[in-house]
Design a protein around this motif. Structure first.
Motif, PDB file in Angstrom:
ATOM      1  N   LEU A 189      34.303  34.165  20.619  1.00 30.48           N
ATOM      2  CA  LEU A 189      32.935  34.735  20.787  1.00 30.48           C
ATOM      3  C   LEU A 189      32.998  35.939  21.694  1.00 30.48           C
ATOM      4  O   LEU A 189      32.169  36.677  22.045  1.00 30.48           O
ATOM      5  N   LYS A 190      34.410  36.340  22.229  1.00 27.21           N
ATOM      6  CA  LYS A 190      34.519  37.783  22.979  1.00 27.21           C
ATOM      7  C   LYS A 190      33.929  37.430  24.247  1.00 27.21           C
ATOM      8  O   LYS A 190      33.506  38.468  25.044  1.00 27.21           O
ATOM      9  N   ILE A 191      33.570  35.988  24.913  1.00 31.57           N
ATOM     10  CA  ILE A 191      32.983  36.051  26.019  1.00 31.57           C
ATOM     11  C   ILE A 191      34.022  35.892  27.169  1.00 31.57           C
ATOM     12  O   ILE A 191      34.024  36.366  28.423  1.00 31.57           O
ATOM     13  N   LEU A 192      35.130  35.161  26.699  1.00 31.83           N
ATOM     14  CA  LEU A 192      36.187  34.764  27.825  1.00 31.83           C
ATOM     15  C   LEU A 192      37.502  35.540  27.183  1.00 31.83           C
ATOM     16  O   LEU A 192      37.762  35.612  26.058  1.00 31.83           O
ATOM     17  N   THR A 193      38.222  35.629  28.361  1.00 28.85           N
ATOM     18  CA  THR A 193      39.664  36.258  28.369  1.00 28.85           C
ATOM     19  C   THR A 193      40.749  35.350  28.632  1.00 28.85           C
ATOM     20  O   THR A 193      40.628  34.905  29.735  1.00 28.85           O
ATOM     21  N   VAL A 194      41.576  35.067  27.895  1.00 25.47           N
ATOM     22  CA  VAL A 194      42.575  33.640  28.131  1.00 25.47           C
ATOM     23  C   VAL A 194      43.899  34.239  28.223  1.00 25.47           C
ATOM     24  O   VAL A 194      44.332  34.897  27.416  1.00 25.47           O
ATOM     25  N   LYS A 195      44.786  33.538  29.186  1.00 24.89           N
ATOM     26  CA  LYS A 195      46.201  33.929  29.149  1.00 24.89           C
ATOM     27  C   LYS A 195      46.975  32.800  29.793  1.00 24.89           C
ATOM     28  O   LYS A 195      46.346  31.998  30.478  1.00 24.89           O
ATOM     29  N   VAL A 196      48.200  32.786  29.543  1.00 20.35           N
ATOM     30  CA  VAL A 196      49.032  31.583  29.903  1.00 20.35           C
ATOM     31  C   VAL A 196      49.853  32.294  31.115  1.00 20.35           C
ATOM     32  O   VAL A 196      50.362  33.404  30.902  1.00 20.35           O
ATOM     33  N   ASN A 197      49.918  31.780  32.186  1.00 23.90           N
ATOM     34  CA  ASN A 197      50.546  32.300  33.392  1.00 23.90           C
ATOM     35  C   ASN A 197      51.895  31.296  33.571  1.00 23.90           C
ATOM     36  O   ASN A 197      51.917  30.122  34.010  1.00 23.90           O
ATOM     37  N   ILE A 198      52.889  32.150  33.470  1.00 24.96           N
ATOM     38  CA  ILE A 198      54.266  31.587  33.689  1.00 24.96           C
ATOM     39  C   ILE A 198      54.876  32.006  34.866  1.00 24.96           C
ATOM     40  O   ILE A 198      54.929  33.366  34.934  1.00 24.96           O
ATOM     41  N   ALA A 221      35.209  38.100  29.995  1.00 19.92           N
ATOM     42  CA  ALA A 221      35.753  39.204  29.483  1.00 19.92           C
ATOM     43  C   ALA A 221      34.733  40.586  30.147  1.00 19.92           C
ATOM     44  O   ALA A 221      33.576  40.018  30.103  1.00 19.92           O
ATOM     45  N   LYS A 222      35.402  41.654  30.211  1.00 22.23           N
ATOM     46  CA  LYS A 222      34.573  42.834  30.768  1.00 22.23           C
ATOM     47  C   LYS A 222      33.297  43.242  29.923  1.00 22.23           C
ATOM     48  O   LYS A 222      32.220  43.572  30.444  1.00 22.23           O
ATOM     49  N   MET A 223      33.775  43.284  28.442  1.00 23.44           N
ATOM     50  CA  MET A 223      32.524  43.850  27.511  1.00 23.44           C
ATOM     51  C   MET A 223      31.717  42.699  27.380  1.00 23.44           C
ATOM     52  O   MET A 223      30.354  43.136  27.361  1.00 23.44           O
ATOM     53  N   SER A 224      31.657  41.454  27.793  1.00 23.71           N
ATOM     54  CA  SER A 224      30.791  40.395  27.530  1.00 23.71           C
ATOM     55  C   SER A 224      29.873  40.314  28.690  1.00 23.71           C
ATOM     56  O   SER A 224      28.599  40.174  28.477  1.00 23.71           O
ATOM     57  N   SER A 225      30.481  40.762  29.846  1.00 18.01           N
ATOM     58  CA  SER A 225      29.468  40.842  30.953  1.00 18.01           C
ATOM     59  C   SER A 225      28.379  41.977  30.991  1.00 18.01           C
ATOM     60  O   SER A 225      27.504  41.664  31.513  1.00 18.01           O
ATOM     61  N   ILE A 231      26.331  33.588  27.510  1.00 14.62           N
ATOM     62  CA  ILE A 231      27.440  33.602  28.603  1.00 14.62           C
ATOM     63  C   ILE A 231      27.429  32.484  29.700  1.00 14.62           C
ATOM     64  O   ILE A 231      28.150  31.851  30.195  1.00 14.62           O
ATOM     65  N   ASP A 232      26.101  31.960  29.914  1.00 18.28           N
ATOM     66  CA  ASP A 232      25.739  30.845  30.669  1.00 18.28           C
ATOM     67  C   ASP A 232      26.456  29.470  30.195  1.00 18.28           C
ATOM     68  O   ASP A 232      26.850  28.573  30.803  1.00 18.28           O
ATOM     69  N   LYS A 233      26.685  29.445  28.921  1.00 24.08           N
ATOM     70  CA  LYS A 233      27.094  27.968  28.341  1.00 24.08           C
ATOM     71  C   LYS A 233      28.596  27.880  28.965  1.00 24.08           C
ATOM     72  O   LYS A 233      28.981  26.940  28.902  1.00 24.08           O
ATOM     73  N   PHE A 234      29.155  29.130  29.028  1.00 22.19           N
ATOM     74  CA  PHE A 234      30.693  29.077  29.497  1.00 22.19           C
ATOM     75  C   PHE A 234      30.639  29.518  31.178  1.00 22.19           C
ATOM     76  O   PHE A 234      31.968  29.912  31.554  1.00 22.19           O
ATOM     77  N   GLN A 235      29.917  29.221  31.563  1.00 16.85           N
ATOM     78  CA  GLN A 235      29.889  29.225  33.327  1.00 16.85           C
ATOM     79  C   GLN A 235      30.887  28.554  33.761  1.00 16.85           C
ATOM     80  O   GLN A 235      31.580  29.125  34.810  1.00 16.85           O
ATOM     81  N   LEU A 236      31.298  27.373  33.693  1.00 18.65           N
ATOM     82  CA  LEU A 236      32.485  26.543  33.937  1.00 18.65           C
ATOM     83  C   LEU A 236      33.857  27.290  33.774  1.00 18.65           C
ATOM     84  O   LEU A 236      34.832  27.123  34.507  1.00 18.65           O
ATOM     85  N   TYR A 237      33.947  28.319  32.840  1.00 21.71           N
ATOM     86  CA  TYR A 237      35.241  28.942  32.462  1.00 21.71           C
ATOM     87  C   TYR A 237      35.399  30.248  32.673  1.00 21.71           C
ATOM     88  O   TYR A 237      35.963  30.905  32.382  1.00 21.71           O
ATOM     89  N   HIS A 238      34.547  30.724  33.561  1.00 26.06           N
ATOM     90  CA  HIS A 238      34.487  32.181  34.098  1.00 26.06           C
ATOM     91  C   HIS A 238      35.486  32.611  34.946  1.00 26.06           C
ATOM     92  O   HIS A 238      36.105  33.664  34.824  1.00 26.06           O
ATOM     93  N   GLU A 239      35.924  31.472  35.754  1.00 26.32           N
ATOM     94  CA  GLU A 239      36.973  31.599  36.656  1.00 26.32           C
ATOM     95  C   GLU A 239      37.885  30.435  36.813  1.00 26.32           C
ATOM     96  O   GLU A 239      37.439  29.422  37.497  1.00 26.32           O
ATOM     97  N   PHE A 240      38.454  29.953  35.537  1.00 25.90           N
ATOM     98  CA  PHE A 240      39.137  28.522  35.157  1.00 25.90           C
ATOM     99  C   PHE A 240      40.558  28.763  35.250  1.00 25.90           C
ATOM    100  O   PHE A 240      41.062  29.764  34.671  1.00 25.90           O
TER     101      PHE A 240
END
Length: 968
Positions: free
Chosen positions: A427-436, A385-389, A397-406
């Protein structure tokens, strides 16, 4: 495996709105305008149900309620009948009867091994039949009603020996408990357009006849341990985990039905309910679908664009565009002074909104797009997420390093990945979306225009443009958000269930750890400043001595003398160390003394056990009641020692979620977690069984069918009247009716030697009284003591055989020429084998007029040795005499260890270096697992001993990667 009032009713409730992830609280309607909008002329049209239809509904409901009352009355009569022999047909005949029922109910019969087929969706190529103004009540009733009603038939669902009293049953014949769905009074209002049996079968992949039986069993408040052990023929031998899954799914479906009818009543009262809306609501199978259909009609909503257009009177124009476009003239709807009708563009926009709403609410349209998505590559993506960075904590943030570009296909994503992504999003660290993919949209729009919503007549180009725009608007604004919510809700729900089930499996494995009996143990609760707390307990769990020693403050040599003196005084050669603070230093201290043979002549060994929950238990009311004179710090040392001596009896005192063998336990539904774990504890305690005359109240309350009050009443009866002689005496306890006795009797044991000794002493006591009492007083005394004196011990009470099968067990003993007093002896095994080899299991069961499952349970009960414990097949703690340091590890080293925790991505193993190593799931194969042990799944559980090879040692990060060699 709680907030449940009874142990027998351990059900999983649907998560509340507070427990739902944030993405489920979004609404489909993202088109609400910024400014408040109100039509100048109030021409709101609220469709109401026609009175004639309501009258027909009430008339139609009357005969069905009469049938329900007749069915209940008939069942009550059958329950009161005294059936001395079990009525259990051969399994093939039972299946034929069940298939006939399904055919009568209009359902397709299925075989036992055949998975339920999803009914094919009906494609409609025209608008005809879409807006039929008829109520769902006029349609064909749900097939679940006749199927489950006929399960009341005695030939298919009979117990071996019904209780002497009438069992109190709920009065709803289709398997819906009164407390959940309102009972008989409003039964028709809780019927849906889908069959609850068929829906349950499709979701759980369990045969429909099994689902029908389970609905009835759960309705009658049968517990999972009782069903899994004593009703195997009715559930196709399902295990307890599968039963829990069916029970949870059933509760979810009932929750949807209940909320649907609550919404229907609310809309009906507000005058917003139409026949089309009613049909859409009754078609909902999930809470997401219900929210999608009912969102525009909720109180406080300023309305959707389609509702506003309908208030302006544009609905006839929208329907005419589909049914009779040749006569449609949009210019006639223009009202220059009315907002929304001022020009032709506003009129077209209103018609477009109405059509989009129709398309998005249509069941066939939604079924098509869902089926289309199943055939395409749908992915879930997460980014930082832009705000979390900018503002976030770098450590988090490092805990979710695997999911920064997942990015991953929703069909292949793992459950723990979903839970990690959801946590990062919360935690507002990641932004998630479903891609159809866009191909789905293009094919969907073409199908809608040319197939499903193709107009009956030729369309002018401007009308075709409106139709295309309506379909695209429906997809982008309404259907796409719905699909995203459905996908994420399904993924989250599956991940939470798997996490809870994994927690349950780990808990079961831990509770069923083999006890270490016949040893005097020293429990050690390590510590630095406040010292190490010691507790020595006897082989019968009695506290012999407690003390505090300071091993890590320069007094180690002086304290060693005290420890040696205590070990020699109580002849204790086993030390149990908790794995908390100062564990490694305490282990090194004892290992050094053992290597020097400081405790000679004792051959002392030690083991490490988890102390999770020990501190919480030490300050609990149960601990204060059990050990009132001990300091809380010393109570934890006692608990640590007892965890090795009898893990089940000690761990049930602690709330399951504090034991710490789960994954993401704080991110899942707490209601579901508590219900499942409580059910697992109940299953373990019941399957192991308890000795009614020596067990504690805490252990007793976890037996199937019992709760806190009933366990307390049993203990009070035992203290007042002495030990129980046989299972029949349980009926004398206050609060233990026929149903409770049926659920708990099979899991309660009696030590026959103790009972015989007690009865012999009692007889001698009565004889001596008779010699010292006068004749008149003797007669009165006899009349009081006759009931007690007449109680005789029953050898079958020490087995897992249920009292309802005692008659069959005695006839089987007569058949093999055995005696009940020879239970568990080698002669009994030989006699049983001789008969079974001669006539076979099925032939013997047919001769005794019982089922194969019941006969097998009787054979197990008669042949198992006295005092048999199922936990003997599980692993014991790993006792050691030396220690290995982290720095001593090298790649390729082969070690033995004990599984600490199991997760979907791997298994953590304690190899004795202070840090657990990880066996990745890819290294756990079927060939490496033990062939002897019975496994519920391809995996390892806490407490199992394994041989591993070190693959990698990362000293800076303290990470160890292992490979599984074999299970010991």
């Amino acid at each position: 495996m709680s907030s449940l009032p009874r142990r027998g009713k351990s059900v999983a409730k649907a998560p509340t709105s507070e427990e739902l992830p944030s993405f489920l609280n979004l609404t489909s309607e993202s088109e609400e305008e910024e400014e408040e909008w109100e039509p100048k002329s109030k021409i709101a049209r609220r469709p109401r149900l026609p009175k004639k239809t309501e009258a027909e509904t009430k008339k139609a409901a009357a005969p069905r309620s009469t049938v329900a009352r007749k069915m209940v009355k008939k069942v009550a009569i059958k329950e009161e009948m005294d059936v001395s022999l079990p009525i259990a047909p051969v399994e093939d005949n039972k299946m034929q009867l069940l298939k006939l029922k399904e055919e009568d109910a209009g359902t397709k019969p299925k075989s036992l091994n055949q998975k339920p087929e999803v009914p094919k969706k009906r494609e409609i190529n025209s608008f005809q039949g879409k807006n039929q103004n008829r109520l769902v009540i006029d349609e064909k009733p749900s097939t679940s009603v006749p199927v489950v009603k006929q399960e009341k038939c005695e030939e298919e669902f009979a117990f071996d020996e019904p209780p002497s009293k009438k069992i109190k049953l709920t009065a709803c014949p289709e398997g819906k408990p009164v407390k959940n769905l309102g009972g008989n009074k409003i039964k028709e209002e809780f019927e849906m357009n889908w069959d609850i049996v068929q829906a349950l079968s499709e979701i759980t992949n369990v045969e429909p006849w099994v689902c029908a039986n389970l609905i009835r069993l759960f309705q009658e408040e049968n517990t999972i341990p009782f069903i899994a052990r004593y009703r195997k023929e009715l559930i196709n031998n399902l295990e307890a985990d599968a039963l829990r899954e069916v029970q949870q799914t059933l509760e979810e479906l009932r929750t949807v039905a209940k909320k649907t009818h609550t919404m229907i009543q609310k809309l009906k009262k507000e005058g917003k309910l139409s026949s089309c809306l009613l049909k859409g609501l009754l078609n909902c199978r999930t809470l997401e679908e219900l929210d999608h259909v009912s969102a525009p009609y909720k109180t406080g909503s300023k309305g959707t664009k389609a509702q506003r257009a309908k208030q302006l009177g544009l609905e006839p124009a929208a329907l005419s565009l589909l049914q009779n476009p040749m006569e449609l003239n949009l210019f006639s709807y223009i009202r220059p002074n009315t907002k929304g009708l001022a020009n032709i563009q506003e009129v077209e926009a209103g018609v477009q909104h109405i059509l989009a709403d129709i398309f998005a609410k249509d069941k066939d349209t939604l079924d098509f797009i869902r089926k289309l998505c199943q055939q395409r590559y749908i992915s879930i993506q997460s980014t930082l997420a832009k705000m979390s960075s900018k503002n976030g904590n770098e450590k988090d943030i490092d805990k979710f390093q695997l999911y920064h570009e997942f990015s991953c296909n929703i069909k292949n994503i793992q459950h723990h990945q979903i839970l990690a992504i959801n946590r990062g999003e919360n935690l507002k660290i990641l932004t998630v979306k479903v891609n159809i993919p866009d191909g789905v949209k293009n094919e969907f729009c073409w199908w809608c225009v040319n197939e499903r919503w193709r107009p009956k007549q030729f369309l002018k180009p401007e009308f075709m443009r409106i139709l295309w725009s309506s379909v695209e608007d429906a997809y982008k604004r309404l259907i796409y958000p719905l699909l995203c919510r459905e996908f994420r809700s399904k993924l989250t729900s599956d991940a939470e269930k798997e996490s809870v089930m994994m927690f349950g499996r780990n808990l079961r494995q831990l509770l069923l750890t083999s006890p270490v009996r016949g040893r005097t143990l020293m429990g050690v609760d390590p510590g630095y400043k406040h010292g190490c707390k010691l507790a020595i307990i006897s082989p019968t769990s009695q506290i012999l001595h407690t003390d505090v020693v300071y091993l890590h403050s320069g007094q180690g040599f002086h304290e060693a003398e005290k420890i040696k003196r205590l070990l020699l005084q109580y002849n204790c050669s086993t030390v149990v160390i908790g794995n908390g603070t100062a564990c490694r230093e305490t282990e090194a201290y004892f290992a050094d003394l053992i290597m020097k043979k400081y405790f000679a002549p004792l051959d002392v060994v030690y083991c490490i056990v988890s102390e999770a929950g020990a501190s919480i238990y030490s300050v609990s009311p149960e601990a204060s009641k059990e050990m009132p004179d001990l300091d809380p710090n010393l109570r934890s040392a006692v608990s640590i020692a007892r965890r090795v001596q009898d893990p089940l009896a000690e761990l049930v005192k602690i709330e399951p979620k504090h034991i710490g063998v789960g994954m993401y336990q704080h991110d899942v539904s707490q209601t579901l977690l508590k219900a499942t774990l409580d059910s697992v504890v109940e299953e373990c305690v019941s399957f192991v069984g308890v000795d009614i005359n020596i067990c504690s109240e805490i252990l007793l309350r976890h037996i199937a069918g019992l709760n806190t009050n009933r366990a307390k009443n049993i203990i009070e009866w035992r203290e007042k009247n002495g030990p129980f002689i046989n299972r029949e005496q349980l009926k004398e306890v206050k609060g233990l009716g026929p149903k409770t006795f049926q659920q708990c009797a099979g899991f309660i044991r009696f030590n026959q030697e103790y009972i015989k000794t007690f009865c012999s002493n009692k007889k001698n006591e009565l004889g001596s009284r008779a010699l010292l009492t006068k004749a008149g007083a003797l007669g009165k005394k006899k009349s009081k003591l006759t009931p007690c004196a007449s109680q005789q011990p029953n050898p079958l009470d020490q087995t897992c055989i249920h009292p309802e099968s005692y008659n069959i067990a005695m006839r089987f003993l007569s058949l093999i020429g055995g005696n009940a007093n020879d239970i568990g002896k080698s002669d009994m095994q030989q006699k049983v084998n001789a008969v079974i080899q001669k006539e076979g299991l099925e032939g013997t069961a047919k001769r005794l007029n019982t089922t194969v499952h019941t006969l097998q349970l009787i054979i197990d009960g008669l042949t198992q040795p006295e005092g048999y414990d199922i936990r003997t097949d599980f692993d014991k703690p790993d006792f050691k005499r030396s220690i290995v340091c982290f720095e001593d590890l090298s790649v390729g080293a082969v070690l033995t260890g004990k599984v600490e925790n199991a997760t979907p991505f791997g298994v953590f193993v304690d190899i004795g270096v202070g840090k657990s190593g990880l066996i990745p799931v890819r290294n756990i194969t079927e060939a490496k697992l033990s062939k002897v042990k019975k496994r519920r799944s391809l995996g390892l559980g806490p407490g199992e001993r394994v041989e591993v090879k070190v693959l990698n040692v990362d000293i800076p990060r303290l990470r160890i990667t292992l490979d599984l060699i074999r299970v010991l």
